[in-house]
Write a protein that holds these residues in place. Structure first.
Motif, PDB file in Angstrom:
ATOM      1  N   LYS A  46       2.630  11.406   0.327  1.00 44.23           N
ATOM      2  CA  LYS A  46       3.514  10.904   1.438  1.00 44.23           C
ATOM      3  C   LYS A  46       2.743  10.266   2.590  1.00 44.23           C
ATOM      4  O   LYS A  46       1.576  10.610   2.931  1.00 44.23           O
ATOM      5  CB  LYS A  46       4.012  12.202   2.241  1.00 44.23           C
ATOM      6  CG  LYS A  46       5.084  13.009   1.166  1.00 44.23           C
ATOM      7  CD  LYS A  46       5.670  14.140   2.034  1.00 44.23           C
ATOM      8  CE  LYS A  46       7.301  14.449   1.130  1.00 44.23           C
ATOM      9  NZ  LYS A  46       7.913  15.361   1.900  1.00 44.23           N
ATOM     10  N   VAL A  47       3.617   9.400   3.181  1.00 41.52           N
ATOM     11  CA  VAL A  47       2.975   8.378   4.314  1.00 41.52           C
ATOM     12  C   VAL A  47       3.716   8.999   5.628  1.00 41.52           C
ATOM     13  O   VAL A  47       5.169   8.958   5.432  1.00 41.52           O
ATOM     14  CB  VAL A  47       3.265   6.934   4.123  1.00 41.52           C
ATOM     15  CG1 VAL A  47       2.897   6.211   5.269  1.00 41.52           C
ATOM     16  CG2 VAL A  47       2.564   6.569   2.692  1.00 41.52           C
ATOM     17  N   PRO A  48       3.259   9.437   6.420  1.00 39.84           N
ATOM     18  CA  PRO A  48       2.027   9.456   6.831  1.00 39.84           C
ATOM     19  C   PRO A  48       1.313  10.647   6.485  1.00 39.84           C
ATOM     20  O   PRO A  48       0.064  10.682   6.619  1.00 39.84           O
ATOM     21  CB  PRO A  48       1.707   9.351   8.293  1.00 39.84           C
ATOM     22  CG  PRO A  48       3.216  10.015   9.077  1.00 39.84           C
ATOM     23  CD  PRO A  48       4.128   9.854   7.900  1.00 39.84           C
TER      24      PRO A  48
ATOM     25  N   ARG B 234       4.985   3.241  14.931  1.00 41.91           N
ATOM     26  CA  ARG B 234       6.270   3.735  14.512  1.00 41.91           C
ATOM     27  C   ARG B 234       5.900   4.939  13.534  1.00 41.91           C
ATOM     28  O   ARG B 234       5.101   5.715  13.961  1.00 41.91           O
ATOM     29  CB  ARG B 234       6.895   2.592  13.675  1.00 41.91           C
ATOM     30  CG  ARG B 234       7.110   1.594  14.529  1.00 41.91           C
ATOM     31  CD  ARG B 234       8.314   0.474  13.693  1.00 41.91           C
ATOM     32  NE  ARG B 234       8.426  -0.830  14.613  1.00 41.91           N
ATOM     33  CZ  ARG B 234       7.607  -1.780  14.423  1.00 41.91           C
ATOM     34  NH1 ARG B 234       6.874  -1.831  13.478  1.00 41.91           N
ATOM     35  NH2 ARG B 234       7.837  -2.855  15.059  1.00 41.91           N
ATOM     36  N   GLU B 235       6.537   5.024  12.236  1.00 33.58           N
ATOM     37  CA  GLU B 235       6.167   6.361  11.507  1.00 33.58           C
ATOM     38  C   GLU B 235       5.286   6.349  10.577  1.00 33.58           C
ATOM     39  O   GLU B 235       4.441   7.394  10.345  1.00 33.58           O
ATOM     40  CB  GLU B 235       7.606   6.503  10.606  1.00 33.58           C
ATOM     41  CG  GLU B 235       8.939   6.651  11.455  1.00 33.58           C
ATOM     42  CD  GLU B 235      10.073   6.291  10.601  1.00 33.58           C
ATOM     43  OE1 GLU B 235      11.308   6.545  11.188  1.00 33.58           O
ATOM     44  OE2 GLU B 235       9.850   6.131   9.452  1.00 33.58           O
TER      45      GLU B 235
ATOM     46  N   SER C 185      11.047  -1.223   7.170  1.00 34.19           N
ATOM     47  CA  SER C 185      10.497  -0.757   6.128  1.00 34.19           C
ATOM     48  C   SER C 185      10.489   0.755   6.193  1.00 34.19           C
ATOM     49  O   SER C 185      10.446   1.495   6.984  1.00 34.19           O
ATOM     50  CB  SER C 185       9.003  -1.184   5.509  1.00 34.19           C
ATOM     51  OG  SER C 185       8.073  -0.488   6.308  1.00 34.19           O
ATOM     52  N   HIS C 186      10.175   1.675   4.948  1.00 36.03           N
ATOM     53  CA  HIS C 186      10.321   2.962   4.814  1.00 36.03           C
ATOM     54  C   HIS C 186       9.051   3.701   4.287  1.00 36.03           C
ATOM     55  O   HIS C 186       8.836   3.659   3.198  1.00 36.03           O
ATOM     56  CB  HIS C 186      11.620   3.250   4.104  1.00 36.03           C
ATOM     57  CG  HIS C 186      12.186   4.768   4.046  1.00 36.03           C
ATOM     58  ND1 HIS C 186      12.648   5.353   5.153  1.00 36.03           N
ATOM     59  CD2 HIS C 186      11.854   5.746   3.281  1.00 36.03           C
ATOM     60  CE1 HIS C 186      13.129   6.548   5.145  1.00 36.03           C
ATOM     61  NE2 HIS C 186      12.254   6.641   3.870  1.00 36.03           N
ATOM     62  N   PRO C 187       8.352   4.226   5.080  1.00 35.33           N
ATOM     63  CA  PRO C 187       8.613   4.736   6.641  1.00 35.33           C
ATOM     64  C   PRO C 187       8.367   3.174   7.447  1.00 35.33           C
ATOM     65  O   PRO C 187       7.567   2.510   6.847  1.00 35.33           O
ATOM     66  CB  PRO C 187       7.759   5.703   6.963  1.00 35.33           C
ATOM     67  CG  PRO C 187       6.576   5.534   5.999  1.00 35.33           C
ATOM     68  CD  PRO C 187       7.177   5.043   4.721  1.00 35.33           C
ATOM     69  N   SER C 188       9.127   3.267   8.532  1.00 32.68           N
ATOM     70  CA  SER C 188       8.805   2.089   9.470  1.00 32.68           C
ATOM     71  C   SER C 188       7.155   1.823   9.735  1.00 32.68           C
ATOM     72  O   SER C 188       6.425   3.030   9.911  1.00 32.68           O
ATOM     73  CB  SER C 188       9.534   2.161  10.649  1.00 32.68           C
ATOM     74  OG  SER C 188       9.101   3.436  11.631  1.00 32.68           O
ATOM     75  N   LEU C 189       6.843   0.750   9.748  1.00 28.75           N
ATOM     76  CA  LEU C 189       5.211   0.394  10.037  1.00 28.75           C
ATOM     77  C   LEU C 189       4.754   0.540  11.474  1.00 28.75           C
ATOM     78  O   LEU C 189       5.148  -0.076  12.328  1.00 28.75           O
ATOM     79  CB  LEU C 189       5.147  -0.940   9.467  1.00 28.75           C
ATOM     80  CG  LEU C 189       3.927  -1.241   8.401  1.00 28.75           C
ATOM     81  CD1 LEU C 189       3.993  -0.304   7.013  1.00 28.75           C
ATOM     82  CD2 LEU C 189       4.058  -2.509   7.812  1.00 28.75           C
ATOM     83  N   THR C 190       3.823   1.328  11.396  1.00 31.17           N
ATOM     84  CA  THR C 190       2.791   1.401  12.507  1.00 31.17           C
ATOM     85  C   THR C 190       1.897   0.049  12.447  1.00 31.17           C
ATOM     86  O   THR C 190       1.420   0.017  11.264  1.00 31.17           O
ATOM     87  CB  THR C 190       1.987   2.707  12.851  1.00 31.17           C
ATOM     88  OG1 THR C 190       2.787   3.579  13.049  1.00 31.17           O
ATOM     89  CG2 THR C 190       0.982   2.222  13.856  1.00 31.17           C
TER      90      THR C 190
ATOM     91  N   ALA D 246       0.717  -1.056  -0.238  1.00 28.21           N
ATOM     92  CA  ALA D 246      -0.044  -0.121  -0.091  1.00 28.21           C
ATOM     93  C   ALA D 246       0.944   1.273  -0.064  1.00 28.21           C
ATOM     94  O   ALA D 246       0.626   2.173  -0.882  1.00 28.21           O
ATOM     95  CB  ALA D 246      -0.832  -0.054   1.165  1.00 28.21           C
ATOM     96  N   ILE D 247       1.663   1.173   0.856  1.00 23.43           N
ATOM     97  CA  ILE D 247       2.768   2.285   1.070  1.00 23.43           C
ATOM     98  C   ILE D 247       3.644   2.598  -0.281  1.00 23.43           C
ATOM     99  O   ILE D 247       3.665   3.774  -0.864  1.00 23.43           O
ATOM    100  CB  ILE D 247       3.885   2.127   2.177  1.00 23.43           C
ATOM    101  CG1 ILE D 247       3.194   2.061   3.387  1.00 23.43           C
ATOM    102  CG2 ILE D 247       4.955   3.235   2.175  1.00 23.43           C
ATOM    103  CD1 ILE D 247       3.870   1.896   4.485  1.00 23.43           C
ATOM    104  N   LYS D 248       3.834   1.416  -1.169  1.00 21.53           N
ATOM    105  CA  LYS D 248       4.527   1.626  -2.165  1.00 21.53           C
ATOM    106  C   LYS D 248       3.656   2.368  -3.399  1.00 21.53           C
ATOM    107  O   LYS D 248       3.955   3.336  -4.047  1.00 21.53           O
ATOM    108  CB  LYS D 248       4.995   0.400  -2.875  1.00 21.53           C
ATOM    109  CG  LYS D 248       5.651   0.085  -3.951  1.00 21.53           C
ATOM    110  CD  LYS D 248       6.182  -1.083  -4.228  1.00 21.53           C
ATOM    111  CE  LYS D 248       6.903  -1.328  -5.837  1.00 21.53           C
ATOM    112  NZ  LYS D 248       7.087  -2.573  -5.929  1.00 21.53           N
TER     113      LYS D 248
END
Lengths: 334, 334
Positions: A267-269, A331-332, A286-291, A257-259
DNA sequence: CTGAAAGCGCTTACAG
DNA sequence: CTGAAAGCGCTTACAG
């Protein structure tokens, strides 16, 4: 291989006494016990479990039932850690773990019953089995104590254990709401995983509790892989769906999803927040690190094994299913 | 549970004949055989393996030895797939797989010998064991047929199997050279993995074959995790090391390397090309997707299991180690 | 082609 | 406190 009779001869005792001494029977004097134990050790005696099993009609064998043919790394990692918990629990008991032979999808497999009966299996620990797996039907026949991870089945001898999926979804949705989101898309997995409907339920319930109405336009179904998460969000974006957050039923789908979100230049988040489910190893990197919602996989195995042990030791005990707590890991990404 | 004697009584035959019929002895007439088999089936007869084992002194049990306590997802995935191969091979034989009980790091564990002797284990399949694992010493005592993945040990009963690491490194380096790189940094893993020195060797050899001199300033050691790959490349960048490509001894480290490179504002593969090792599930989905050396994990398990089976059946056979081919998978990162 | 009997290595009810 | 004997469910050498 030295056997009981060898110890008996050496000590001028009877086989009976030697056996009893080694098994710590009350009737044997502690002097004899000590002598026998010492001698057994010196002679390198190791009990022959076949003979014991045959005489006792007890195998101390638990069979592990899991599926080899699901190739996502998070399935493998999940199963691996659950098994680690099982192994750890039974490592403290006289039980050993035996793996049911390779279940090739296409070939006819031997009935579970035969496998269990022939090896004298005392209990079954089942993990990572899909809802359409034929073994499920066999388990329903209730011929052996079993604990299943994530598939809801309770009979006289069979029960199940799972993460608190409802709570997990609630934690995720509540957190997103607390961050100001009210349009929360949901990417679920397919129904071959028994947890999928639970997670959908949890998502709906949590929305309701927050006074947000359910909108099926922002719910998609993937198959727990990264690609399916990617595709789902691309689809949402293409449909110009209205959402400011994505809750994915697996970390892998969350990463996908982030990809998709990033590819769109968002931008995430900041533009879209993302929350996953599982807390697999790479969630942190992962980038950003996963909540995400952490499942305690080891505990699922450990506590499930404990439950199985109890069922075996105490067959009359009425069974109840068991839930393992989950945890919101911030996380981020949200 | 129906047993041989029950079939015998029902048919008015002797126990001996029933046993022989079921075991397909030549002396039994095919008529009797058919009758016995049919009746056994109808009565739901399942042989009791303890009794068979005791009489035959044959357990048809292979023990699986692996480590639970390495938590990287690629270790878990690697081990899982190797075991899938083992299971698949032995699934076609009468052998079952038993797991050696939880090996808690801190606690004293029972000698391997005792475990094997007491359950009548016929062979050991070992995977994911670190070079400092105490089990290694026990295996050297050569008391049981064993096949080890990735740890080089050959005795009379023990042999090993591994991916062709040298070839893998050669493929990676050759490919990078063919793309015009001559300053190829190498991120290796620690020496607790027996493959690490091999991969360093392969890297050096391949450089030499391409007429490139080895420069230890662009070689770093990580621990096979993403973070360690990230740290290694940050270090290289900080040292202003001269390199245009990175070859990492694992995909996880390659992913970490890419992260560090991107953070510095450089592009992969335009500014720095990256090649990994393993081809784990996420290699395809990382961004950019990973060019890497694929290990055939399932085959390692399957062929290793086959080898083990042969050692057991034919104890006189002189042993040789075995290599499984690797494959260069070209994607975006190089 | 078939069967009675011994044996695999243990445990335990029964007797002393 | 100790022992002789039966039994767990098979296989197989020996005899017919």
């Amino acid at each position: 291989m030295v056997k009981l009779i060898d110890i008996a001869k050496k000590l001028g005792l009877s086989l009976t006494t030697v056996s009893r001494a080694l098994n710590d029977y009350e009737e044997v004097s502690s002097k004899t016990k000590e002598l026998v134990r010492q001698t057994a050790k010196e002679m390198g005696y190791v009990p022959n479990k076949f003979a014991q099993n045959l005489a006792l009609k007890k195998s101390h064998l638990i069979s592990l039932l899991y599926d080899d043919y699901q190739e996502t790394i998070s399935y493998q990692s999940f199963t691996f850690e659950v098994i680690a918990g099982v192994r750890n629990y039974f490592g403290r008991t006289p039980y050993d773990l035996i793996i049911v032979p390779g279940n090739l999808k296409s070939e006819t497999r031997e009935p579970l019953k035969n496998i269990c009966y022939s090896r004298g299996i005392e209990g079954l620990f089942v993990v990572g089995i899909r809802t359409n797996d034929p073994y499920i039907e066999e388990l329903k026949k209730d011929f052996i104590p079993a604990v299943i991870v994530d598939y809801p089945l309770i009979t006289k001898k069979v029960t199940y254990i799972q993460s608190d999926n409802l709570m997990g979804c609630k934690l995720a949705v509540d957190y997103l709401v607390s961050r100001g989101h009210s349009r929360i898309a949901f990417i679920n997995g397919h129904d071959l995983a028994a947890v999928s409907p639970l997670r959908l339920d949890g998502y709906k319930t949590a929305l309701k509790e927050n006074g947000i109405s359910f909108d099926e336009d922002i719910v998609k179904v993937g198959n727990y892989t990264e690609k399916s998460g990617y595709d789902a969000v691309r689809q949402l974006l293409k449909e110009k769906a209205d959402f400011s957050a994505v809750f994915a039923a697996s970390d892998l789908m969350a990463v996908g999803a982030i990809k998709a979100i990033k590819e769109k230049g968002l931008k995430v988040p900041e533009d879209v927040a993302v929350v996953g489910f599982d807390d697999v190893f790479f969630a942190e990197y992962s980038h950003p690190s996963l909540t995400t919602i952490r499942q305690h996989k080891f505990d699922l195995g450990y506590m499930g094994a404990k439950e199985l042990h109890e069922i075996i030791e105490n067959p009359e005990k009425p069974l109840r299913s068991r839930k393992i707590d989950v945890e919101l890991i911030i996380r981020e990404s949200a």
